[in-house]
Design a protein around this motif. Structure first.
Motif, mmCIF file in Angstrom:
data_model
loop_
_atom_site.group_PDB
_atom_site.id
_atom_site.type_symbol
_atom_site.label_atom_id
_atom_site.label_comp_id
_atom_site.label_asym_id
_atom_site.label_seq_id
_atom_site.Cartn_x
_atom_site.Cartn_y
_atom_site.Cartn_z
ATOM 1 N N VAL A 1 0.863 -1.177 0.000
ATOM 2 C CA VAL A 1 0.000 0.000 0.000
ATOM 3 C C VAL A 1 0.902 1.229 0.000
ATOM 4 C CG1 VAL A 1 -1.927 -1.123 1.165
ATOM 5 C CG2 VAL A 1 -0.143 -0.028 2.535
ATOM 6 N N GLY A 2 0.395 2.314 -0.596
ATOM 7 C CA GLY A 2 1.208 3.514 -0.669
ATOM 8 C C GLY A 2 0.377 4.734 -0.976
ATOM 9 N N ASN A 3 1.053 5.866 -1.098
ATOM 10 C CA ASN A 3 0.343 7.092 -1.450
ATOM 11 C C ASN A 3 -0.157 6.988 -2.885
ATOM 12 O OD1 ASN A 3 2.971 7.344 -2.592
ATOM 13 N ND2 ASN A 3 2.794 9.581 -2.598
ATOM 14 N N LEU A 4 -0.856 7.994 -3.360
ATOM 15 C CA LEU A 4 -1.563 7.944 -4.641
ATOM 16 C C LEU A 4 -2.545 6.765 -4.664
ATOM 17 C CD1 LEU A 4 1.289 8.734 -7.223
ATOM 18 C CD2 LEU A 4 -0.105 10.301 -5.879
ATOM 19 N N ASN A 5 -2.971 6.370 -3.464
ATOM 20 C CA ASN A 5 -3.940 5.290 -3.307
ATOM 21 C C ASN A 5 -3.448 3.990 -3.949
ATOM 22 O OD1 ASN A 5 -6.366 4.364 -2.232
ATOM 23 N ND2 ASN A 5 -7.522 4.754 -4.106
ATOM 24 N N LEU A 6 -2.153 3.735 -3.834
ATOM 25 C CA LEU A 6 -1.569 2.517 -4.388
ATOM 26 C C LEU A 6 -2.018 1.295 -3.591
ATOM 27 C CD1 LEU A 6 0.459 0.890 -6.144
ATOM 28 C CD2 LEU A 6 2.193 1.443 -4.407
ATOM 29 N N LYS A 7 -2.474 0.291 -4.324
ATOM 30 C CA LYS A 7 -2.782 -1.013 -3.739
ATOM 31 C C LYS A 7 -2.253 -2.070 -4.692
ATOM 32 C CE LYS A 7 -7.181 0.610 -1.796
ATOM 33 N NZ LYS A 7 -7.273 1.842 -2.625
ATOM 34 N N GLN A 8 -1.445 -2.970 -4.170
ATOM 35 C CA GLN A 8 -0.904 -4.045 -5.000
ATOM 36 C C GLN A 8 -0.884 -5.335 -4.208
ATOM 37 O OE1 GLN A 8 3.434 -4.425 -6.139
ATOM 38 N NE2 GLN A 8 2.593 -4.018 -8.178
ATOM 39 N N GLY A 9 -1.381 -6.384 -4.824
ATOM 40 C CA GLY A 9 -1.359 -7.692 -4.191
ATOM 41 C C GLY A 9 -0.786 -8.729 -5.143
ATOM 42 N N ASN B 1 -3.911 8.883 -16.201
ATOM 43 C CA ASN B 1 -2.644 8.135 -16.248
ATOM 44 C C ASN B 1 -2.497 7.265 -14.999
ATOM 45 O OD1 ASN B 1 -2.430 9.706 -18.499
ATOM 46 N ND2 ASN B 1 -0.351 10.405 -18.113
ATOM 47 N N GLU B 2 -3.569 6.588 -14.684
ATOM 48 C CA GLU B 2 -3.608 5.734 -13.514
ATOM 49 C C GLU B 2 -3.030 4.361 -13.849
ATOM 50 O OE1 GLU B 2 -7.780 5.864 -12.891
ATOM 51 O OE2 GLU B 2 -8.243 4.640 -14.634
ATOM 52 N N GLN B 3 -2.948 3.512 -12.869
ATOM 53 C CA GLN B 3 -2.580 2.109 -13.065
ATOM 54 C C GLN B 3 -3.764 1.241 -12.662
ATOM 55 O OE1 GLN B 3 1.084 1.001 -11.109
ATOM 56 N NE2 GLN B 3 2.096 2.909 -11.705
ATOM 57 N N ASP B 4 -4.066 0.285 -13.523
ATOM 58 C CA ASP B 4 -5.170 -0.639 -13.267
ATOM 59 C C ASP B 4 -4.816 -1.948 -13.962
ATOM 60 O OD1 ASP B 4 -7.498 -1.979 -12.793
ATOM 61 O OD2 ASP B 4 -8.789 -0.661 -13.970
ATOM 62 N N ASN B 5 -4.052 -2.799 -13.295
ATOM 63 C CA ASN B 5 -3.479 -3.993 -13.914
ATOM 64 C C ASN B 5 -3.922 -5.254 -13.177
ATOM 65 O OD1 ASN B 5 -2.049 -2.086 -15.367
ATOM 66 N ND2 ASN B 5 -0.140 -2.386 -14.253
ATOM 67 N N ALA C 1 -0.014 -18.126 -10.201
ATOM 68 C CA ALA C 1 0.356 -16.831 -9.634
ATOM 69 C C ALA C 1 -0.627 -15.776 -10.118
ATOM 70 C CB ALA C 1 1.781 -16.452 -10.042
ATOM 71 N N VAL C 2 -0.861 -14.787 -9.273
ATOM 72 C CA VAL C 2 -1.764 -13.690 -9.601
ATOM 73 C C VAL C 2 -1.166 -12.396 -9.064
ATOM 74 C CG1 VAL C 2 -3.123 -14.078 -7.498
ATOM 75 C CG2 VAL C 2 -4.144 -12.827 -9.419
ATOM 76 N N ALA C 3 -1.379 -11.304 -9.782
ATOM 77 C CA ALA C 3 -0.937 -9.985 -9.319
ATOM 78 C C ALA C 3 -1.952 -8.948 -9.770
ATOM 79 C CB ALA C 3 0.444 -9.649 -9.868
ATOM 80 N N ALA C 4 -2.236 -7.992 -8.902
ATOM 81 C CA ALA C 4 -3.171 -6.914 -9.232
ATOM 82 C C ALA C 4 -2.609 -5.607 -8.677
ATOM 83 C CB ALA C 4 -4.553 -7.193 -8.657
ATOM 84 N N THR C 5 -2.689 -4.545 -9.480
ATOM 85 C CA THR C 5 -2.178 -3.237 -9.073
ATOM 86 C C THR C 5 -3.177 -2.165 -9.445
ATOM 87 O OG1 THR C 5 0.104 -3.946 -9.500
ATOM 88 C CG2 THR C 5 -0.286 -1.583 -9.311
ATOM 89 N N SER C 6 -3.430 -1.257 -8.534
ATOM 90 C CA SER C 6 -4.219 -0.061 -8.848
ATOM 91 C C SER C 6 -3.540 1.132 -8.185
ATOM 92 C CB SER C 6 -5.668 -0.202 -8.370
ATOM 93 O OG SER C 6 -5.721 -0.260 -6.953
ATOM 94 N N ARG C 7 -3.546 2.255 -8.896
ATOM 95 C CA ARG C 7 -2.949 3.476 -8.355
ATOM 96 C C ARG C 7 -3.608 4.675 -9.015
ATOM 97 N NH1 ARG C 7 3.223 5.515 -9.155
ATOM 98 N NH2 ARG C 7 2.234 6.547 -10.916
ATOM 99 N N ARG C 8 -3.843 5.700 -8.236
ATOM 100 C CA ARG C 8 -4.397 6.933 -8.771
ATOM 101 C C ARG C 8 -3.446 7.537 -9.795
ATOM 102 N NH1 ARG C 8 -3.724 12.165 -5.445
ATOM 103 N NH2 ARG C 8 -2.090 12.346 -7.021
#
Length: 839
Positions: A205-213, A250-254, A230-237
């Motif tokens: 977890v991080g700033n810019l509302n970063l969430k990654q698992g 220019n967000e991240q949504d993977n 294996a699985v990975a998911a990332t979202s960030r403002r």
């Protein structure tokens, strides 16, 4: 003395999902614990070493790094070529989560992206021409994941998923790899299924509302079948705020998934079936206003004057960009933005040990779906209100490879077949402000002339490739080895391109014969030209290389390489420039293959009981008929097409140093000098400061005016011989260090550690023809991390771009020669917390 057979056995067992055999006594000392992330280049470790990470320092030797760069398992220091090895845990610790980000660890890797499709991956300044991507040319840097070639660079923008190791190979690799690559290869190895149960999870977890698992699980199904998922998911403002839509862009949504099934019926045969799927769905990719540079267009037809004219024609509108400081990160884009991106595929990899040799078969199918929406005028005005070019790709590849290792002779021989189809359906449409922006006189006051003028593009590419390749290693003596290699290659490309243009009433228009000057039709044809082409070309190529390497001492290897390589023919898939009579210039349908000559010498050394590694290489690459991107400055010309520059040259040197002083401290520093330039390019497109005015007479009776002076005569083409290649920094470096001490936290015995890493790049230019307006200033980035680990547990906090450095990732010249320069600022300071656990 390290036993190479022990090294191979360890790596081979890992590759096949078997427990590693006990190392021989002479290899055991090479497997000391490595501090995760500290030696980001060329480090390795074992699970056993991780479990004893909290122990006191020992006088062990440095790490042995296992690679498969030459299609066999061997120590990296024994490979006579320039190679950077980046471990999966180093990637995670330093936050370099995809190939584009790896340039912060590998200085000679250049990666630039304006969206997933328009991504350039270059090594030593070479790979793909800088600028808008065309499907009609080959990549100069091959991207391989578990031996499967990925033809589209878009794959580079996805998050790494369950990656064990990344090898960055510099220089031509056509005699060892299925697809010919003239600049290098990125060889990505994922973690394989195991016959011992293991699992792990990671949360960030991080700033810019970063969430990654991230999570994985691996283990046996039967005594002969193992699986891994294996699985990975990332979202960030996003990092840019669009005031028009009132949201961050220019967000991240993977999202990424990978599954593998290993079938091992005998000790000599293994079959791995793998499937992967990745999805991106961000609101992306927008730009911000950076600057205005004066062109040769009439002063009242340049950016600031045009904005004033639009406002005067629309009382009360008072349009202005939200900020002229790009680091305010404000945009006002009024067209929908999307970078929908899906990629995935299936593969079957068979390894069959046949005594001293191994037969390998890799069968693969991959797909790529791209659904973009862009704001091509880079403003909040409705000039180009839609610019969308969705495409779909299918590729099939088959590789057979046999590798043999003997007392005096080693060799690799392979067959490779590749088939690809890409379909694209493009749409570009003018908006209500287009007439005021692009026309003159009374026509500028009539928005109906250009409003809803639409170009619909239909295109496809069929590409077929086949190759026979191989490399021989002759061990003349225990110290001297001679390695010749050769490749025979066949390529065929067939394309289709059709642009149909309709006016605001939906009527199809024709621009041939040329319409009367000053007419409405002439104005519309000046924006979009109908066109239809069906290029087709095929070619045979022969290439070869010769490497001579000499083991000067036990831990000192010197080598010299000469390679004669090629990049095969290309076709123009995005439309052609026009002749004087408004017909397509069919001579530009195809581009000649590149002819590449490459020279390299290097020295690879280890000392201090192999705790210190120092490698250095010098190189020179010359390319005739370099495939360059030509960008048109006007809306009415093709956006970009390929052309041959007469000659390009890149030369320089690289040095990598890593020291593992003891189990408590490791550090590395890597540097590169790259001098890449157009030796001869006499008919290049002109930069914006030499564009936009009336062209000089074709008969040569007029001289172009001075650069950046409004109303001057513009040259029809420019001689940019001697200028630097775009996208290349002359100086680049990366560095890092990590220290740890024993610690006991919450009854857990382990290590407390701190780490730093960073990178530097000097100035570079962001336009295909270098411009004074697209010079990107050099910058340095520094990252910090600190945490605690014990066995399979790791908790650390991190700060990236810790000094909050303002920097530009790429600049773009807006169409129309109005002088507008837009760009993408790099990430600001980010920070967060990562928790990892293995069990």
């Amino acid at each position: 003395m390290i036993n190479p057979l022990s090294i191979s056995a360890l790596a081979l067992a890992a590759a096949q999902g078997q427990p590693a055999p006990a190392p021989a006594a002479d290899a055991a000392t090479s497997e000391a614990a490595t501090v995760a992330g500290a030696g980001a280049l060329a480090t390795t470790t074992t699970a056993a070493a991780q479990d004893t990470a909290a122990s006191e320092p020992t006088q062990s030797r440095g790490d042995v790094i296992i690679v498969t760069a030459r299609r066999r398992t061997e120590a990296a220091q024994a490979v006579p070529l320039a190679i950077s090895v980046i471990r999966g845990d180093s990637i995670e610790a330093t936050g370099n989560f995809n190939v584009v980000k790896l340039q912060q660890l590998a200085p000679t890797l250049q990666a630039y992206t304006t969206n997933p499709r328009n991504t350039s991956i270059n090594i030593r300044g070479l790979g793909v021409p800088y600028g808008l991507t065309s499907d009609g040319f080959e990549q100069g840097v091959g991207i391989y994941v578990d031996d499967v070639y990925n033809s589209r660079v878009a794959a580079a923008t996805f998050d790494f998923l369950d990656v064990a190791q990344v090898e960055v190979l510099r220089g031509p690799q056509g005699t060892l790899y299925g697809k010919n690559t003239t600049a290098g290869a990125i060889n990505i190895t994922t973690n394989q299924p195991t016959f011992d149960f293991e699992a792990g999870a990671e949360l960030t977890v991080g700033n810019l509302n970063l969430k990654q698992g991230k999570a994985f699980v691996s283990g046996p199904i039967t005594d002969k079948v193992a699986a891994r998922f294996a699985v990975a998911a990332t979202s960030r403002r996003g990092t840019i705020y669009n005031v028009t839509t009132d949201r961050w862009i220019n967000e991240q949504d993977n999202l990424g998934l990978r599954g593998q099934l290993l079938f091992k019926p005998t000790d000599d045969l293994s079959i791995t079936l793998a499937g992967d799927y990745s999805r991106q769905d961000p609101e992306c990719c927008g730009t911000v206003f950076v600057r205005v540079g004066t062109t040769q267009r009439a002063l009242n037809r340049q950016y600031d004057a045009l904005v004033a004219a639009v406002n005067a024609a629309n009382p009360g509108r008072n349009y202005a960009v939200p900020s002229r400081n790009p680091y305010d990160r404000l945009a006002d884009l009024d067209s929908p933005l999307n970078a929908g991106n899906k990629i995935g595929g299936l593969s079957a990899r068979v390894n069959w040990d046949l005594g001293p040799g191994r037969l390998t078969s890799i069968t693969a199918w991959r797909f790529w779906d791209w659904k973009p929406e862009n704001d091509r005028d880079f403003t909040g005005l409705s000039i180009v209100k839609a610019s969308n070019n969705p495409s779909q790709q299918d590729q099939y590849s088959q590789e057979f490879r046999y590798s043999y290792e003997g007392q005096k002779i080693d060799f690799v021989a392979g067959l490779f077949g590749f088939k690809q189809r890409i379909d694209t359906q493009g749409l570009e449409q003018q908006g209500s402000d287009a007439s005021r922006w692009s026309l003159t006189g009374a026509q500028a006051s009539n928005p109906a002339i250009l409003n809803n003028l639409t170009a619909n593009n239909t295109q496809f590419l069929k590409s077929t490739s086949a190759a026979l390749f191989g490399q021989l290693s002759w061990k003349v003596t225990d110290a001297l080895t001679i390695q010749p290699g050769a490749r025979i290659n066949y390529d065929k490309k067939t394309g289709f391109y059709e642009r149909v243009v309709t006016n605001g009433a939906g009527q199809v228009i024709s621009c041939s014969p040329a319409p009367a000057a000053g007419s409405v039709l002439a104005a519309q044809c000046g924006i979009y030209q109908p066109q239809r082409t069906e290029p087709s070309v095929s070619d045979w190529n022969f290439s070869y290389d010769l490497n001579v390497n000499y083991k000067v001492a036990r831990d000192v290897l010197a080598y010299a390489t000469y390679a004669k390589s090629f990049k095969t023919v290309g076709i123009n898939q995005n439309g052609l420039p026009l002749n004087a009579d408004n017909t397509p210039n069919l001579d530009a349908s195809t581009v000649d293959p590149e002819s590449v000559r490459h020279f390299e010498v290097g020295l690879k050394t280890q000392f201090l009981d192999r705790r210190a590694t120092f490698n250095v290489a010098a190189f020179r690459t010359e390319i005739k008929d370099f495939q360059a991107t030509v960008n048109g400055g006007q809306f009415g010309t093709v956006r970009g097409y390929l052309a041959n520059a007469e000659k390009v040259r890149t030369q320089g040197f690289e040095a990598d140093f890593k020291i593992r002083a003891n189990d408590r401290f490791t550090a590395y520093v890597n540097g590169a000098y790259t001098d890449a330039k157009y030796v001869k390019f006499t008919s290049a497109p002109c930069p914006p400061e030499l564009s936009g005015g009336t062209f000089v007479a074709a008969n040569g009776s007029q001289q172009p005016g001075p650069a950046g002076v409004p109303g001057s005569l513009s040259p029809r083409q420019c001689d940019i011989s001697g200028q630097q290649l775009p996208g290349v920094s002359k100086w680049a470096a990366s560095f890092g260090a990590e220290a740890n001490i024993p610690a006991n936290i919450l009854a857990k015995q382990g290590q407390a550690y701190v780490g730093v890493d960073g990178s530097y790049r000097s100035d570079w230019n962001s336009n295909a023809s270098p411009s004074i307006y697209t010079e990107v200033q050099g910058y340095a980035l520094v990252n910090f991390r600190a945490g605690f680990r014990s066995g399979g547990f790791d908790l650390f906090g991190w700060v990236r771009n810790a000094l909050d450095k303002d920097y530009i990732e790429t600049l773009q010249v807006a169409p129309g020669n109005t002088g507008l320069i837009a760009g993408t600022p790099g990430d600001p300071r980010t920070y967060g917390l990562t928790l990892k656990s293995r069990f």
